[in-house]
Design a protein around this motif. Structure first.
Motif, short mmCIF file in Angstrom:
data_model
loop_
_atom_site.label_atom_id
_atom_site.label_comp_id
_atom_site.label_asym_id
_atom_site.label_seq_id
_atom_site.Cartn_x
_atom_site.Cartn_y
_atom_site.Cartn_z
N GLU A 147 38.00 30.06 38.12
CA GLU A 147 39.06 29.97 37.11
C GLU A 147 38.48 29.79 35.72
N ALA A 150 36.86 33.07 34.57
CA ALA A 150 37.89 34.03 34.19
C ALA A 150 38.47 33.70 32.82
N SER A 156 42.24 37.46 34.18
CA SER A 156 42.86 36.74 35.28
C SER A 156 41.85 36.69 36.43
N ALA A 157 42.10 35.85 37.42
CA ALA A 157 41.18 35.78 38.57
C ALA A 157 41.09 37.14 39.27
N ARG A 158 42.21 37.85 39.35
CA ARG A 158 42.20 39.16 40.00
C ARG A 158 41.41 40.17 39.18
N GLN A 159 41.57 40.13 37.86
CA GLN A 159 40.79 41.04 37.00
C GLN A 159 39.30 40.72 37.09
N GLN A 161 37.70 39.52 39.63
CA GLN A 161 37.24 40.05 40.91
C GLN A 161 36.97 41.55 40.80
N ARG A 162 37.89 42.27 40.17
CA ARG A 162 37.76 43.72 40.05
C ARG A 162 36.56 44.10 39.18
N HIS A 163 36.42 43.43 38.04
CA HIS A 163 35.30 43.76 37.15
C HIS A 163 33.96 43.38 37.78
N THR A 165 33.26 43.28 40.99
CA THR A 165 32.98 44.21 42.07
C THR A 165 32.39 45.51 41.53
N GLY A 171 32.37 40.29 44.52
CA GLY A 171 33.10 39.38 43.66
C GLY A 171 32.27 38.20 43.19
#
Length: 226
Positions: A147, A150, A156-159, A161-163, A165, A171
């Motif tokens: 957190e 990020a 965001s936490a999801r963004q 993770q995507r970046h 990866t 992640g």
């Protein structure tokens, strides 16, 4: 015999290895390499577990190891496409470009310099890797939460993770685990005890460190540090 030096490519390492005939256990470190070995060019993608390379005495390999997250910019492909893989460079850049590089390597007396020039040229064309990547790596190395990382880079936490990866192959949690393992191995070589190394690296205790290293490296800490 293994040697390395700093590179013209920021944050990268140039390395040369001459095999003694023994198998070589390569540990994941969050990095990716372009490697010239046995007349072939290939990319070592990001690993989640140790990769064992069979050794033939006298074989010479030369590589350019990029700082975490930089190789995808140079190669033009996301890191997760190469996760736990060794991919011929011509499968990424095409046969003609790779043959030209191979010809230059074959005729050169300074193989690392050729790899560096190729990478420098690519980065001039593509532009540098995203500027937030070193911040992600540095914060994870300090034990920051997902957190907090990020928030620091505006995702965001999801963004995040995507970046991560795309840049590292996995992640932030996996990257943090791999980096922690490498810190522990380095610390174990000079710490007064494995328990002290575990604490300094950020593990809950020595048992936690031992389980984690055995899972990733496939061997125990004592085997790794000899």
């Amino acid at each position: 015999m293994y040697s390395e030096r700093g590179s013209r490519v920021r944050g990268a390492i140039v390395w040369t290895s001459v095999s003694n005939g023994c198998d070589n256990r390569i540990l994941p470190d969050g990095c990716m390499d372009i490697i010239w070995s046995a007349g072939s060019l290939f990319v070592a993608g990001p690993d989640t577990h140790a990769h064992v390379v069979p050794g033939r005495a006298g074989d010479v390999s030369v590589g350019l190891r990029f700082a975490p997250g930089v190789a995808p910019t140079v190669l033009g492909v996301p890191a997760d496409r190469l996760l736990d893989r060794r991919e011929p460079l011509d499968a990424i850049w095409g046969r003609l470009d790779t043959e030209r590089i191979g010809d230059a390597l074959t005729s050169s007396r300074d193989l690392p310099a050729v790899l560096e020039l190729v990478a420098v040229h690519r980065l001039r064309t593509t532009g540098p890797a995203p500027s937030y990547l070193p911040t992600i790596v540095a914060m994870l190395d300090r034990g920051a939460s997902i957190e907090d990382v990020a928030d620091a880079v505006g995702f965001s936490a999801r963004q995040l993770q995507r970046h991560c990866t795309a840049a590292f192959g996995y992640g932030p949690k996996t990257l943090s685990r791999i980096r922690r393992m490498n810190r522990a191995i380095e610390l174990a070589g000079r710490a007064s005890s494995l328990a002290h190394a575990a604490a300094a690296a950020g593990y809950a205790d020595q048992s936690h460190m031992s389980r984690d290293i055995k899972d990733i490296a496939g061997v125990t800490m004592t085997t790794l540090i000899g």
